[in-house]
Design a protein around this motif. Structure first.
Motif, short mmCIF file in Angstrom:
data_model
loop_
_atom_site.label_atom_id
_atom_site.label_comp_id
_atom_site.label_asym_id
_atom_site.label_seq_id
_atom_site.Cartn_x
_atom_site.Cartn_y
_atom_site.Cartn_z
N ASP A 106 0.84 -1.20 0.00
CA ASP A 106 0.00 0.00 0.00
C ASP A 106 0.88 1.25 0.00
O ASP A 106 1.98 1.24 0.54
CB ASP A 106 -0.90 0.02 1.24
N ASP A 108 0.36 4.01 1.61
CA ASP A 108 0.33 4.83 2.83
C ASP A 108 1.33 4.37 3.90
O ASP A 108 1.30 4.86 5.03
CB ASP A 108 -1.08 4.84 3.42
N GLN A 110 1.51 1.72 5.62
CA GLN A 110 1.04 0.88 6.74
C GLN A 110 1.78 -0.45 6.73
O GLN A 110 1.92 -1.09 7.77
CB GLN A 110 -0.47 0.65 6.62
N ARG A 209 1.06 -3.71 11.82
CA ARG A 209 0.63 -2.75 10.80
C ARG A 209 0.67 -1.34 11.40
O ARG A 209 0.03 -1.08 12.43
CB ARG A 209 -0.77 -3.11 10.33
N ARG A 212 -1.40 4.98 9.25
CA ARG A 212 -1.22 5.64 7.96
C ARG A 212 -0.19 6.77 8.08
O ARG A 212 -0.21 7.52 9.05
CB ARG A 212 -2.57 6.25 7.56
MG MG Z 1 -3.98 1.93 4.55
#
Ligand code: MG
Ligand code: UDP
Length: 324
Positions: A106, A108, A110, A209, A212
């Motif tokens: 991703d 962002d 994460q 995780r 963001r």
């Molecule tokens: Mg995300």
């Protein structure tokens, strides 16, 4: 895995592709590029490319991406005509990627890019699929964590192929897996389900995780519901059997009641069961149509080890042709 030997005398440096789908991520793509690039440049013995897929962003994502590409020739860009969604965006990236292994990530941050070297190491040990398994989700809401927990366990119990738990789309795929997935026709609605269907050996690396890096989630409640719906619809046709099960149970119950009471039950009591069974017949045909419509091959070959060269059919036919 497919760290292929060179055709010619020059040794082949394995290429790792990193695919990053982006939708309105103007605030994070530069930082994502910096973090991914730092990790990939430090990875000794491998070449890399970073494939950014702009999934129809309406902010300045594309402008940032083009300036990144001007400054770094490892950056490859694809822009989709409109917003098609994360999963089709990822599939577009898999089709563009040329790597011997492809990592999906991703934008962002994460999913920490710093985990890629460990994934590449597992790949080098022979694992065709290396997934990031989320053991902590600091950046996700309680609602998201709880619904994901229940949903994936339910999907696993229903699916007609394996489903890895607690993994998202942070994953390394060997070229053989990428080829299998990209050859499939139809809507790629749920890529993690396709990976499970393809059936290649899978290992995972645990990670927490992160929150963001900037901006807000691009997965609205509607997009999340749509992804979950696609997951069920593409991984299983078992719910189409529900009317059969309900019909059989109902009719069985009615028959048992008449036996216990020693008198026939009224027609109305049987009707619902009969209707459910009729729906069940339709469900069986729908299951068949669903199977065909997915357009997936009936099996996937993991590897071949053939002792003898196969004589081509045309070569077998030649002597007869000469004789006639
Ligand atoms: Mg995300
Ligand atoms: N994304 C995308 N198209 C969309 C929605 C999301 O390409 O229609 C991308 C997004 O830019 C990000 C990834 O998919 O790189 C995951 O989205 P997000 O981080 O917003 O989802 P969350 O982590 O909140 O589930």
């Amino acid at each position: 895995m497919s760290q292929r030997k060179a055709d010619g005398p020059a040794p082949h440096t394995p290429l790792i592709s990193v695919v990053v789908p982006c939708y309105n991520e103007g605030e994070v793509v530069a930082e994502a590029h910096r973090r991914i690039s730092t990790v990939m440049r430090a990875l000794d013995g491998y070449d890399h490319e970073i494939v950014f897929v702009d999934d129809g962003s309406r902010d300045h994502t594309w402008d940032v991406l083009t300036s990144l590409a001007r400054a770094d020739n490892h950056v490859q860009l694809v822009q989709l005509t409109r917003n098609f969604g994360h999963q089709p965006g990822m599939m577009a990236g898999l089709r563009e990627a040329r790597g011997d292994a492809v990592v999906t990530l991703d934008a962002d941050l994460q999913d920490p890019p710093e985990l890629i070297p460990a994934m590449v190491e597992r790949w080098g040990q022979g694992w065709p699929v290396v997934s990031g398994r989320r053991v902590a989700r600091h950046g996700d809401t309680r609602f998201k964590v709880a619904t994901a927990y229940v949903y994936y366990r339910l999907l696993k119990s229903l699916a007609d192929h394996p489903i890895a738990l607690d993994t998202g789309d942070f994953r390394l795929l060997d070229r053989s897996v990428v080829e299998t997935l990209t050859r499939l026709s139809g809507d790629p609605g749920f890529v993690r389900g396709l990976v499970g269907w393809a059936g290649f050996a899978e290992t995972s690396i645990e990670y927490g995780r992160a929150p963001r890096s900037a901006g807000r989630s691009k997965y609205t409640l509607r997009k999340m519901a749509s992804l979950s719906h696609r997951g069920v619809m593409t991984c299983t046709a078992t719910p189409a059997r529900l009317p059969t099960a309900v019909g059989v149970a109902w009719l069985g119950g009615v028959a048992l009641t008449s036996a216990v009471r020693r008198r026939p039950m009224p027609v109305a009591a049987w009707t619902f069961g009969g209707e459910a069974l009729l729906l069940g017949i339709l469900g069986e045909y729908l299951r068949l149509v669903h199977h065909e419509a997915r357009g997936r091959p009936p099996y996937v070959v993991a590897r071949r080890d053939r002792q003898h060269a196969v004589t081509p059919v045309t070569a077998l036919a030649e002597p007869e042709e000469q004789a006639s």
